[in-house]
Design an enzyme around this catalytic site. Structure first.
Site, PDB file in Angstrom:
ATOM      1  N   GLU A  99       0.799  -1.059  -0.028  1.00  0.00           N
ATOM      2  CA  GLU A  99      -0.236   0.143  -0.062  1.00  0.00           C
ATOM      3  C   GLU A  99       0.892   1.263  -0.018  1.00  0.00           C
ATOM      4  O   GLU A  99       1.779   1.223   0.778  1.00  0.00           O
ATOM      5  CB  GLU A  99      -0.990   0.155   1.320  1.00  0.00           C
ATOM      6  CG  GLU A  99      -2.011  -0.771   1.206  1.00  0.00           C
ATOM      7  CD  GLU A  99      -1.952  -1.966   2.207  1.00  0.00           C
ATOM      8  OE1 GLU A  99      -1.299  -1.943   2.877  1.00  0.00           O
ATOM      9  OE2 GLU A  99      -2.662  -2.768   2.033  1.00  0.00           O
ATOM     10  N   TYR A 111       7.679   2.190  -7.361  1.00  0.00           N
ATOM     11  CA  TYR A 111       7.201   0.959  -7.470  1.00  0.00           C
ATOM     12  C   TYR A 111       6.820   0.529  -8.788  1.00  0.00           C
ATOM     13  O   TYR A 111       6.971  -0.514  -9.281  1.00  0.00           O
ATOM     14  CB  TYR A 111       5.862   0.812  -6.451  1.00  0.00           C
ATOM     15  CG  TYR A 111       6.034   1.229  -4.977  1.00  0.00           C
ATOM     16  CD1 TYR A 111       7.353   0.445  -4.573  1.00  0.00           C
ATOM     17  CD2 TYR A 111       5.305   1.628  -4.396  1.00  0.00           C
ATOM     18  CE1 TYR A 111       7.750   0.848  -3.195  1.00  0.00           C
ATOM     19  CE2 TYR A 111       5.613   1.839  -3.046  1.00  0.00           C
ATOM     20  CZ  TYR A 111       6.634   1.378  -2.554  1.00  0.00           C
ATOM     21  OH  TYR A 111       7.218   1.604  -1.027  1.00  0.00           O
TER      22      TYR A 111
HETATM   23  C1  LIG Z   1      10.370   6.447  -2.062  1.00  0.00           C
HETATM   24  C2  LIG Z   1      12.007   6.588  -1.649  1.00  0.00           C
HETATM   25  C3  LIG Z   1      12.042   5.370  -0.842  1.00  0.00           C
HETATM   26  C4  LIG Z   1      12.866   6.364  -2.971  1.00  0.00           C
HETATM   27  O1  LIG Z   1      14.108   6.252  -2.519  1.00  0.00           O
HETATM   28  P1  LIG Z   1      15.414   6.677  -3.703  1.00  0.00           P
HETATM   29  O2  LIG Z   1      16.483   5.630  -3.315  1.00  0.00           O
HETATM   30  O3  LIG Z   1      15.357   7.845  -3.905  1.00  0.00           O
HETATM   31  O4  LIG Z   1      14.731   5.898  -5.021  1.00  0.00           O
HETATM   32  P2  LIG Z   1      15.562   5.362  -6.309  1.00  0.00           P
HETATM   33  O5  LIG Z   1      16.878   6.322  -6.512  1.00  0.00           O
HETATM   34  O6  LIG Z   1      15.850   3.988  -6.173  1.00  0.00           O
HETATM   35  O7  LIG Z   1      14.663   5.437  -7.484  1.00  0.00           O
HETATM   36  C5  LIG Z   1      14.336   4.510  -8.464  1.00  0.00           C
HETATM   37  C6  LIG Z   1      13.232   4.953  -9.243  1.00  0.00           C
HETATM   38  O8  LIG Z   1      12.060   5.262  -8.637  1.00  0.00           O
HETATM   39  C7  LIG Z   1      11.521   6.699  -9.206  1.00  0.00           C
HETATM   40  N1  LIG Z   1      11.552   7.617  -8.297  1.00  0.00           N
HETATM   41  C8  LIG Z   1      12.267   7.696  -6.988  1.00  0.00           C
HETATM   42  N2  LIG Z   1      12.172   8.903  -6.420  1.00  0.00           N
HETATM   43  C9  LIG Z   1      11.250   9.584  -7.424  1.00  0.00           C
HETATM   44  C10 LIG Z   1      10.940  11.040  -7.292  1.00  0.00           C
HETATM   45  N3  LIG Z   1      11.174  11.836  -5.978  1.00  0.00           N
HETATM   46  N4  LIG Z   1      10.099  11.475  -8.360  1.00  0.00           N
HETATM   47  C11 LIG Z   1      10.024  10.679  -9.404  1.00  0.00           C
HETATM   48  N5  LIG Z   1      10.377   9.398  -9.545  1.00  0.00           N
HETATM   49  C12 LIG Z   1      11.184   8.664  -8.487  1.00  0.00           C
HETATM   50  C13 LIG Z   1      12.244   6.975 -10.594  1.00  0.00           C
HETATM   51  O9  LIG Z   1      11.635   6.044 -11.670  1.00  0.00           O
HETATM   52  C14 LIG Z   1      13.770   6.233  -9.984  1.00  0.00           C
HETATM   53  O10 LIG Z   1      14.496   5.853 -11.102  1.00  0.00           O
HETATM   54  P3  LIG Z   1      15.302   7.225 -11.843  1.00  0.00           P
HETATM   55  O11 LIG Z   1      16.190   7.707 -10.669  1.00  0.00           O
HETATM   56  O12 LIG Z   1      16.349   6.365 -12.663  1.00  0.00           O
HETATM   57  O13 LIG Z   1      14.577   7.869 -12.394  1.00  0.00           O
HETATM   58  C15 LIG Z   1      12.270   7.820  -0.987  1.00  0.00           C
HETATM   59  O14 LIG Z   1      11.894   8.899  -1.620  1.00  0.00           O
HETATM   60  C16 LIG Z   1      11.899   7.908   0.421  1.00  0.00           C
HETATM   61  O15 LIG Z   1      12.581   7.321   1.470  1.00  0.00           O
HETATM   62  N6  LIG Z   1      10.749   8.625   0.927  1.00  0.00           N
HETATM   63  C17 LIG Z   1      10.196   8.522   2.099  1.00  0.00           C
HETATM   64  C18 LIG Z   1       9.713   7.635   2.613  1.00  0.00           C
HETATM   65  C19 LIG Z   1       8.452   6.742   1.760  1.00  0.00           C
HETATM   66  O16 LIG Z   1       7.818   7.459   1.219  1.00  0.00           O
HETATM   67  N7  LIG Z   1       8.503   5.529   1.402  1.00  0.00           N
HETATM   68  C20 LIG Z   1       7.737   4.588   0.463  1.00  0.00           C
HETATM   69  C21 LIG Z   1       6.531   4.187   1.217  1.00  0.00           C
HETATM   70  S1  LIG Z   1       6.752   2.792   2.428  1.00  0.00           S
END
Ligand SMILES: CC(C)(COP(=O)(O)OP(=O)(O)OC[C@H]1O[C@@H](n2cnc3c(N)ncnc32)[C@H](O)[C@@H]1OP(=O)(O)O)[C@@H](O)C(=O)NCCC(=O)NCCS
Length: 141
Positions: A99, A111
């Site tokens: 979710e 995701y």
């Molecule tokens: C969501 C979260 C875990 C992503 O972590 P991250 O290490 O930055 O993600 P990644 O670098 O592995 O990104 C992989 C892909 O996801 C997508 N993505 C990740 N962050 C994004 C953003 N801010 N906007 C758009 N696409 C995004 C992109 O497709 C990305 O690939 P790309 O960088 O080559 O375009 C991070 O923003 C976070 O910790 N957020 C707060 C906690 C949260 O909401 N967790 C999820 C719910 S449990």
């Protein structure tokens, strides 16, 4: 960056990042300990060479489906592929559900990029009244 299974020694740092990333929806210390070390859980932490916690992911097993409970990356380490690595480490190849907050564009994009598809919306699922989107992946792409 080192990815490894979480232990009780990771609780304090995960709790701090949990609070930073999720605010009022953050797990309590007791919940973090259960999620990191409890049964039917897989928890992975990512630590920098200097030991600092950069991210974590937690999954749980419900029957033959795995639920992704959490993935979080520290702000300074985002958009470097770390969440993607954590998911690949923590999730097995089979059916997976999660979710995600409808307004959480970063997580929804992550995701979707990892092969999850939206299958339902749960109205007013979160404490603040916002909706959750349910996503599923049958198998790792
Ligand atoms: C969501 C979260 C875990 C992503 O972590 P991250 O290490 O930055 O993600 P990644 O670098 O592995 O990104 C992989 C892909 O996801 C997508 N993505 C990740 N962050 C994004 C953003 N801010 N906007 C758009 N696409 C995004 C992109 O497709 C990305 O690939 P790309 O960088 O080559 O375009 C991070 O923003 C976070 O910790 N957020 C707060 C906690 C949260 O909401 N967790 C999820 C719910 S449990």
């Amino acid at each position: 960056m080192i990815l490894r299974p979480a232990t009780g020694g990771d609780v304090a740092d995960v709790l701090a990042l949990e609070r930073e990333a999720f605010g009022v929806d953050a797990w309590s210390e007791t919940a973090v300990r259960e999620e990191l070390t409890g049964p039917r859980r897989t928890a992975v932490v990512a630590r920098a060479a200097d030991g600092r916690l950069c991210g974590y992911a937690v999954t749980s097993v419900a029957g033959d489906v795995v639920d992704l409970q959490r993935v979080a990356v520290a702000p300074a380490h985002r958009r470097q592929g770390l969440a993607r690595r954590l998911l690949r480490e923590a999730l097995p190849g089979g059916p997976t559900m999660l979710e995600v907050g409808a307004g959480n564009a970063a997580a929804r994009a992550l995701y979707a990029a990892e092969g999850f598809v939206e299958i339902a919306v749960r109205r007013r699922y979160y404490r603040d009244g916002s909706d959750a989107v349910v996503m599923r992946r049958d198998a790792r792409p």
